[in-house]
Design a protein around this motif. Sequence first.
Motif, PDB file in Angstrom:
ATOM      1  N   SER A   9       0.827  -1.205   0.000  1.00 16.02           N
ATOM      2  CA  SER A   9       0.000   0.000   0.000  1.00 16.02           C
ATOM      3  C   SER A   9       0.868   1.263   0.000  1.00 16.02           C
ATOM      4  O   SER A   9       0.589   2.216  -0.722  1.00 16.02           O
ATOM      5  CB  SER A   9      -0.931  -0.014   1.215  1.00 16.02           C
ATOM      6  N   ASN A  38      -3.546   5.726   0.364  1.00 14.98           N
ATOM      7  CA  ASN A  38      -2.930   4.409   0.432  1.00 14.98           C
ATOM      8  C   ASN A  38      -1.606   4.446   1.191  1.00 14.98           C
ATOM      9  O   ASN A  38      -1.291   3.512   1.931  1.00 14.98           O
ATOM     10  CB  ASN A  38      -2.744   3.822  -0.965  1.00 14.98           C
ATOM     11  N   ARG A  67     -12.039   2.161   3.600  1.00 13.79           N
ATOM     12  CA  ARG A  67     -11.579   2.602   2.278  1.00 13.79           C
ATOM     13  C   ARG A  67     -12.210   1.713   1.219  1.00 13.79           C
ATOM     14  O   ARG A  67     -12.682   2.199   0.186  1.00 13.79           O
ATOM     15  CB  ARG A  67     -10.055   2.519   2.201  1.00 13.79           C
ATOM     16  N   ASP A  68     -12.224   0.404   1.480  1.00 15.24           N
ATOM     17  CA  ASP A  68     -12.784  -0.535   0.519  1.00 15.24           C
ATOM     18  C   ASP A  68     -14.283  -0.352   0.343  1.00 15.24           C
ATOM     19  O   ASP A  68     -14.808  -0.531  -0.757  1.00 15.24           O
ATOM     20  CB  ASP A  68     -12.463  -1.969   0.929  1.00 15.24           C
ATOM     21  N   ASP A  71     -14.575   2.404  -2.027  1.00 16.21           N
ATOM     22  CA  ASP A  71     -14.279   1.942  -3.384  1.00 16.21           C
ATOM     23  C   ASP A  71     -15.441   1.150  -3.970  1.00 16.21           C
ATOM     24  O   ASP A  71     -15.744   1.261  -5.157  1.00 16.21           O
ATOM     25  CB  ASP A  71     -13.018   1.083  -3.387  1.00 16.21           C
ATOM     26  N   LEU A  72     -16.107   0.362  -3.137  1.00 15.36           N
ATOM     27  CA  LEU A  72     -17.258  -0.411  -3.592  1.00 15.36           C
ATOM     28  C   LEU A  72     -18.387   0.522  -4.023  1.00 15.36           C
ATOM     29  O   LEU A  72     -18.983   0.346  -5.085  1.00 15.36           O
ATOM     30  CB  LEU A  72     -17.745  -1.362  -2.501  1.00 15.36           C
ATOM     31  N   PRO A  85     -13.735  -4.842  -5.509  1.00 14.00           N
ATOM     32  CA  PRO A  85     -13.942  -4.223  -4.197  1.00 14.00           C
ATOM     33  C   PRO A  85     -14.602  -5.152  -3.180  1.00 14.00           C
ATOM     34  O   PRO A  85     -14.270  -5.117  -1.996  1.00 14.00           O
ATOM     35  CB  PRO A  85     -14.833  -3.012  -4.494  1.00 14.00           C
ATOM     36  N   VAL A  88     -11.897  -7.562  -1.843  1.00  9.05           N
ATOM     37  CA  VAL A  88     -10.999  -6.853  -0.932  1.00  9.05           C
ATOM     38  C   VAL A  88     -11.723  -6.551   0.377  1.00  9.05           C
ATOM     39  O   VAL A  88     -11.145  -6.655   1.464  1.00  9.05           O
ATOM     40  CB  VAL A  88     -10.450  -5.571  -1.593  1.00  9.05           C
ATOM     41  N   LEU A  89     -12.998  -6.206   0.307  1.00  2.92           N
ATOM     42  CA  LEU A  89     -13.802  -5.952   1.495  1.00  2.92           C
ATOM     43  C   LEU A  89     -13.888  -7.201   2.373  1.00  2.92           C
ATOM     44  O   LEU A  89     -13.697  -7.130   3.590  1.00  2.92           O
ATOM     45  CB  LEU A  89     -15.199  -5.495   1.067  1.00  2.92           C
ATOM     46  N   GLY A  92     -10.529  -7.780   4.056  1.00  6.73           N
ATOM     47  CA  GLY A  92     -10.326  -6.851   5.167  1.00  6.73           C
ATOM     48  C   GLY A  92     -11.094  -7.276   6.405  1.00  6.73           C
ATOM     49  O   GLY A  92     -10.567  -7.240   7.524  1.00  6.73           O
TER      50      GLY A  92
END
Length: 125
Positions: A9, A38, A67-68, A71-72, A85, A88-89, A92
């Motif tokens: 990141s 990031n 953050r994700d 982004d979603l 997204p 990644v969500l 996380g």
Amino acid sequence: MAVIIGLFSTLAGFAIMADPTIMDIDDTIVGRQWGGRNVGLGIALLVAVALRDARAYVAGFAAGLFRDIGDLVGALDDGASPIVPVVVLVLGAAAIGAVIKAGGLSATPIWLTNQPATRQHDTSQ
């Protein structure tokens, strides 16, 4: 895992801040802001590793999780596929769950216990 995510990141963020076009971001200001967030999240995770503190890990992963979520929402708003997204969500959320499951955090929040938030130094000796 936190070291890998933190380094990636941070390095990716600096690269994007230097040249936002590598991420197909047409707006230089938005690209540099995206890179900066990031870098910040990467450094937060690296600090958590250095401190070896479960609460710092959760804070870093929670920041990434939100953050994700952003982004979603952005992907859905742009009509893009939400698959990346969402993946990644989920990762996380799994990272936060892994820290909690490993016993790094008490199930009871500090404000619901009688424990002081900081250690008191005993000066009576």
